[in-house]
Write a protein that holds these residues in place. Sequence first.
Motif, PDB file in Angstrom:
ATOM      1  N   GLY A 289     -53.729 -29.510 -35.502  1.00 46.10           N
ATOM      2  CA  GLY A 289     -52.954 -28.542 -36.273  1.00 46.10           C
ATOM      3  C   GLY A 289     -52.054 -27.741 -35.362  1.00 46.10           C
ATOM      4  O   GLY A 289     -52.286 -27.653 -34.150  1.00 46.10           O
ATOM      5  N   GLN A 290     -51.016 -27.182 -35.939  1.00 49.18           N
ATOM      6  CA  GLN A 290     -50.074 -26.365 -35.170  1.00 49.18           C
ATOM      7  C   GLN A 290     -49.854 -25.044 -35.891  1.00 49.18           C
ATOM      8  O   GLN A 290     -49.753 -24.999 -37.128  1.00 49.18           O
ATOM      9  CB  GLN A 290     -48.741 -27.089 -34.995  1.00 49.18           C
ATOM     10  CG  GLN A 290     -47.714 -26.286 -34.183  1.00 49.18           C
ATOM     11  CD  GLN A 290     -46.416 -27.048 -33.971  1.00 49.18           C
ATOM     12  OE1 GLN A 290     -46.359 -28.254 -34.181  1.00 49.18           O
ATOM     13  NE2 GLN A 290     -45.379 -26.356 -33.571  1.00 49.18           N
ATOM     14  N   LEU A 291     -49.796 -23.979 -35.116  1.00 48.37           N
ATOM     15  CA  LEU A 291     -49.532 -22.644 -35.656  1.00 48.37           C
ATOM     16  C   LEU A 291     -48.153 -22.205 -35.210  1.00 48.37           C
ATOM     17  O   LEU A 291     -47.860 -22.166 -34.014  1.00 48.37           O
ATOM     18  CB  LEU A 291     -50.591 -21.658 -35.152  1.00 48.37           C
ATOM     19  CG  LEU A 291     -50.506 -20.218 -35.657  1.00 48.37           C
ATOM     20  CD1 LEU A 291     -50.777 -20.159 -37.155  1.00 48.37           C
ATOM     21  CD2 LEU A 291     -51.503 -19.334 -34.925  1.00 48.37           C
ATOM     22  N   PHE A 292     -47.273 -21.908 -36.171  1.00 48.96           N
ATOM     23  CA  PHE A 292     -45.939 -21.429 -35.822  1.00 48.96           C
ATOM     24  C   PHE A 292     -45.420 -20.534 -36.931  1.00 48.96           C
ATOM     25  O   PHE A 292     -46.063 -20.333 -37.959  1.00 48.96           O
ATOM     26  CB  PHE A 292     -44.968 -22.593 -35.539  1.00 48.96           C
ATOM     27  CG  PHE A 292     -44.742 -23.531 -36.703  1.00 48.96           C
ATOM     28  CD1 PHE A 292     -43.757 -23.277 -37.641  1.00 48.96           C
ATOM     29  CD2 PHE A 292     -45.488 -24.698 -36.833  1.00 48.96           C
ATOM     30  CE1 PHE A 292     -43.524 -24.148 -38.700  1.00 48.96           C
ATOM     31  CE2 PHE A 292     -45.275 -25.577 -37.880  1.00 48.96           C
ATOM     32  CZ  PHE A 292     -44.283 -25.300 -38.822  1.00 48.96           C
TER      33      PHE A 292
ATOM     34  N   VAL B 223     -57.972 -23.967 -28.668  1.00 52.48           N
ATOM     35  CA  VAL B 223     -56.573 -23.535 -28.730  1.00 52.48           C
ATOM     36  C   VAL B 223     -55.841 -23.953 -27.462  1.00 52.48           C
ATOM     37  O   VAL B 223     -56.307 -23.703 -26.349  1.00 52.48           O
ATOM     38  CB  VAL B 223     -56.482 -21.997 -28.888  1.00 52.48           C
ATOM     39  CG1 VAL B 223     -55.029 -21.536 -28.832  1.00 52.48           C
ATOM     40  CG2 VAL B 223     -57.137 -21.557 -30.196  1.00 52.48           C
ATOM     41  N   SER B 224     -54.711 -24.610 -27.640  1.00 50.25           N
ATOM     42  CA  SER B 224     -53.833 -24.969 -26.522  1.00 50.25           C
ATOM     43  C   SER B 224     -52.512 -24.233 -26.701  1.00 50.25           C
ATOM     44  O   SER B 224     -51.921 -24.278 -27.786  1.00 50.25           O
ATOM     45  CB  SER B 224     -53.577 -26.479 -26.482  1.00 50.25           C
ATOM     46  OG  SER B 224     -54.778 -27.191 -26.268  1.00 50.25           O
ATOM     47  N   VAL B 225     -52.069 -23.564 -25.643  1.00 51.39           N
ATOM     48  CA  VAL B 225     -50.801 -22.830 -25.684  1.00 51.39           C
ATOM     49  C   VAL B 225     -49.757 -23.640 -24.923  1.00 51.39           C
ATOM     50  O   VAL B 225     -49.917 -23.910 -23.731  1.00 51.39           O
ATOM     51  CB  VAL B 225     -50.951 -21.424 -25.071  1.00 51.39           C
ATOM     52  CG1 VAL B 225     -49.617 -20.678 -25.109  1.00 51.39           C
ATOM     53  CG2 VAL B 225     -52.032 -20.640 -25.807  1.00 51.39           C
ATOM     54  N   LYS B 226     -48.698 -24.030 -25.625  1.00 46.83           N
ATOM     55  CA  LYS B 226     -47.670 -24.890 -25.057  1.00 46.83           C
ATOM     56  C   LYS B 226     -46.358 -24.126 -24.903  1.00 46.83           C
ATOM     57  O   LYS B 226     -46.135 -23.086 -25.529  1.00 46.83           O
ATOM     58  CB  LYS B 226     -47.437 -26.119 -25.944  1.00 46.83           C
ATOM     59  CG  LYS B 226     -48.672 -26.970 -26.177  1.00 46.83           C
ATOM     60  CD  LYS B 226     -49.083 -27.713 -24.933  1.00 46.83           C
ATOM     61  CE  LYS B 226     -50.232 -28.685 -25.216  1.00 46.83           C
ATOM     62  NZ  LYS B 226     -50.655 -29.421 -23.993  1.00 46.83           N
TER      63      LYS B 226
ATOM     64  N   VAL C  29     -52.700 -26.160 -31.631  1.00 48.65           N
ATOM     65  CA  VAL C  29     -51.670 -25.923 -30.619  1.00 48.65           C
ATOM     66  C   VAL C  29     -50.701 -24.867 -31.126  1.00 48.65           C
ATOM     67  O   VAL C  29     -50.405 -24.783 -32.324  1.00 48.65           O
ATOM     68  CB  VAL C  29     -50.929 -27.244 -30.276  1.00 48.65           C
ATOM     69  CG1 VAL C  29     -50.134 -27.749 -31.469  1.00 48.65           C
ATOM     70  CG2 VAL C  29     -50.000 -27.057 -29.080  1.00 48.65           C
ATOM     71  N   THR C  30     -50.219 -24.035 -30.211  1.00 41.03           N
ATOM     72  CA  THR C  30     -49.257 -22.991 -30.562  1.00 41.03           C
ATOM     73  C   THR C  30     -48.491 -22.583 -29.314  1.00 41.03           C
ATOM     74  O   THR C  30     -48.663 -23.175 -28.241  1.00 41.03           O
ATOM     75  CB  THR C  30     -49.976 -21.771 -31.187  1.00 41.03           C
ATOM     76  OG1 THR C  30     -49.004 -20.873 -31.734  1.00 41.03           O
ATOM     77  CG2 THR C  30     -50.823 -21.030 -30.163  1.00 41.03           C
ATOM     78  N   THR C  31     -47.633 -21.584 -29.431  1.00 43.84           N
ATOM     79  CA  THR C  31     -46.908 -21.025 -28.287  1.00 43.84           C
ATOM     80  C   THR C  31     -47.459 -19.631 -27.995  1.00 43.84           C
ATOM     81  O   THR C  31     -48.248 -19.088 -28.767  1.00 43.84           O
ATOM     82  CB  THR C  31     -45.399 -20.931 -28.576  1.00 43.84           C
ATOM     83  OG1 THR C  31     -45.197 -20.022 -29.680  1.00 43.84           O
ATOM     84  CG2 THR C  31     -44.825 -22.291 -28.933  1.00 43.84           C
ATOM     85  N   THR C  32     -47.042 -19.052 -26.882  1.00 43.40           N
ATOM     86  CA  THR C  32     -47.533 -17.725 -26.512  1.00 43.40           C
ATOM     87  C   THR C  32     -47.208 -16.682 -27.572  1.00 43.40           C
ATOM     88  O   THR C  32     -47.938 -15.705 -27.734  1.00 43.40           O
ATOM     89  CB  THR C  32     -46.927 -17.283 -25.169  1.00 43.40           C
ATOM     90  OG1 THR C  32     -45.486 -17.359 -25.249  1.00 43.40           O
ATOM     91  CG2 THR C  32     -47.398 -18.158 -24.031  1.00 43.40           C
ATOM     92  N   TYR C  33     -46.113 -16.893 -28.310  1.00 45.61           N
ATOM     93  CA  TYR C  33     -45.692 -15.932 -29.317  1.00 45.61           C
ATOM     94  C   TYR C  33     -46.725 -15.793 -30.436  1.00 45.61           C
ATOM     95  O   TYR C  33     -46.841 -14.746 -31.068  1.00 45.61           O
ATOM     96  CB  TYR C  33     -44.334 -16.347 -29.879  1.00 45.61           C
ATOM     97  CG  TYR C  33     -43.646 -15.278 -30.687  1.00 45.61           C
ATOM     98  CD1 TYR C  33     -43.258 -14.079 -30.082  1.00 45.61           C
ATOM     99  CD2 TYR C  33     -43.369 -15.461 -32.033  1.00 45.61           C
ATOM    100  CE1 TYR C  33     -42.629 -13.096 -30.814  1.00 45.61           C
ATOM    101  CE2 TYR C  33     -42.734 -14.481 -32.768  1.00 45.61           C
ATOM    102  CZ  TYR C  33     -42.367 -13.299 -32.152  1.00 45.61           C
ATOM    103  OH  TYR C  33     -41.751 -12.316 -32.884  1.00 45.61           O
ATOM    104  N   HIS C  34     -47.495 -16.861 -30.693  1.00 44.50           N
ATOM    105  CA  HIS C  34     -48.491 -16.849 -31.773  1.00 44.50           C
ATOM    106  C   HIS C  34     -49.913 -16.990 -31.234  1.00 44.50           C
ATOM    107  O   HIS C  34     -50.835 -17.270 -32.002  1.00 44.50           O
ATOM    108  CB  HIS C  34     -48.199 -17.980 -32.758  1.00 44.50           C
ATOM    109  CG  HIS C  34     -46.848 -17.904 -33.389  1.00 44.50           C
ATOM    110  ND1 HIS C  34     -46.534 -17.000 -34.379  1.00 44.50           N
ATOM    111  CD2 HIS C  34     -45.713 -18.601 -33.149  1.00 44.50           C
ATOM    112  CE1 HIS C  34     -45.263 -17.149 -34.727  1.00 44.50           C
ATOM    113  NE2 HIS C  34     -44.748 -18.108 -34.000  1.00 44.50           N
ATOM    114  N   GLU C  35     -50.079 -16.784 -29.938  1.00 42.33           N
ATOM    115  CA  GLU C  35     -51.393 -16.993 -29.326  1.00 42.33           C
ATOM    116  C   GLU C  35     -52.445 -16.042 -29.889  1.00 42.33           C
ATOM    117  O   GLU C  35     -53.594 -16.436 -30.120  1.00 42.33           O
ATOM    118  CB  GLU C  35     -51.310 -16.837 -27.809  1.00 42.33           C
ATOM    119  CG  GLU C  35     -52.618 -17.146 -27.102  1.00 42.33           C
ATOM    120  CD  GLU C  35     -52.507 -17.068 -25.589  1.00 42.33           C
ATOM    121  OE1 GLU C  35     -53.497 -17.369 -24.915  1.00 42.33           O
ATOM    122  OE2 GLU C  35     -51.413 -16.705 -25.094  1.00 42.33           O
TER     123      GLU C  35
END
Length: 625
Positions: A516-519, A498-501, A473-479
């Motif tokens: 896992g989370q990507l930030f 991949v899920s974009v939240k 999971v991540t946000t659009t900034y790290h997509e």
Amino acid sequence: MINRKQFTFYFGKGIPMLAVLHFLELRSFFTDQKVEVPFPVTVEKLSDIWHCTPRYAKLITRKLSELGWISWQAGRGRGHTSKLTLLADADELLVSEAKTKMELGEMKEAMELMNRFGGATAKSFFLDWLSEGMGFSTQVVSDKLHDTLRFPVYRSIVTLDPCCAYYAFDTHIVSQVFNTLVTYDQESRKIVPCIAHSWESSSDARDWTFHLKKNVMFHHGRELTALDVVFSLDRLRLHPERFEPSWMLQDIEHLEAIDHKTVRVRLKKSNYLLLNFLSTVPASIVPEELVRKSEADFARQPIGTGPFRIAQLNERICVLEAFTAHFQGRPHLDRVEVLIFPEMELGSLKEPDWMSVMTSYGHTSKDQRDAVLQANGEWTSMETLFSCSNLLVFNQWKTGPQNHPAFREALHHIIDREQMVADLGGDRIYPAYGFRPRPPYAEAIAAARSHSRDDILALLAASGYSGEPFHLVTTTYHEADAQWIRERCEAFGVHVEVSVKEPYELADHLSSLADGQLFGNIFNNNEACELEMYLQKNYFWSAFDKQTAEEVKRAAESIIREPDEQERQRKLARLEDLMRQTHSILYLVHKKSNTSFHKSVRGVTINAFGWLDFHKIWFHPFVLN
């Protein structure tokens, strides 16, 4: 089609917004009809379009006819078809109405109108108009020069409550609105006075006394007192279930306002990082009576003692105005306008030709920035490495392939950081093997951990991985980074979903649905902020199995009780090494900030959050002219 050279506004005083909306709804329905070509339509059909009665539909057509936007020829007798002719240019009406709303500060309404009715041409013209207003501007207001900075951001503000601020941009805005007892100075790496002008502590660092400055005013006009300090710190420390950073103040046994300007703090144990903890944004001082009255209202319209006050805040715009009574001196800037475009692609708004500050931390393309710099000798370039690194944090609270250390190690080797930098470029500059950019051992670590494809497949086999999905999971900034990792893993037979939240969905803690989370994390040398990464649930804590969590707790406790700064740094380095040994965290790439500014702009500095420090910026009037 909009004529850009001779742009004509239909809009004028006395023309209600409702009339514009009715015409745009009409034009949106009859998209295939040409301008100035009559076509048949019934009053009943217009009633359906406008969701009104036939009588009211006739009133609308009369108003639009009077404005000259349509021609209406009523049919003779009941049931006869009428003739409608569209005369006005819908794009011109739309852009002028959106522009008017922007000038009135109604950005949310302007963007909703543009998103609902705007085609490619109208949106392009509107964005060009918005771009022309970006950057710095100086106007004469009431015989005084009025300096404004306006810039876009492509992410939402989640919260400006200091106790809840999580993302770098939110934290940056909070730091402009609020103050803390003390401040961590990035250059000297020392704690310096802020609201407290001095303090003393006992030899065992358990008893602390803080002396507050006089005439520290809140934005609503009341003077800050010791009671506000006690309330603010108690609010944070007594509610760990609500505020993730409350761990910083758990050593406090008792807080007391000795008098109007003196605060005494009694600790359960020696704590040599208390000042560092009190310098962080969550420890900002808030006005007691406003927070007690309504925390929800306070979060929507925060009031602090900082150099800027919130003049307007909604999901589309954040306006800061200089607080003239600030105890450290009023800012040179009079106004900062942050236009929020979370759904828009990065760099969609063009930078103005000059009198701006351009930054590349996701907001201005490097090619565009370089082109301006080469074409205009009026610019100065400043490259800042602000220690931002992307991180992949595994979730050990959820059952999945990430529970096995061999699987985590395999992903570590699959993700070729050098290739990631080469493929994605942008502000990514080199591989990360820890918080600190280019530690002296980075090259040795990279060389020692270089594995062949067979080695990686052997690790996956040892982990028992059998093709089950790894949910990232991540946000659009790290997509882009997440998708690159997905493609890279697929080449080794690892299936990544991949899920974009939205940012607010990830601000509390790692989603229980994700493996896992990507930030990104911004490292600012403050020991408190480094410990924060390890000890908070919404950072690393969910990445630790039981054994690792116990090791982290013991290490953190030892660091907090250690009086010698150099020894604390050695212990922090060992804690970071534990992350590499267990592969609980994968450090990916470091980033940089490229900041360019016109030579008339002075005082440009990048703060601990990777953003421009608004308080210090000013214009040189002679150079400006």
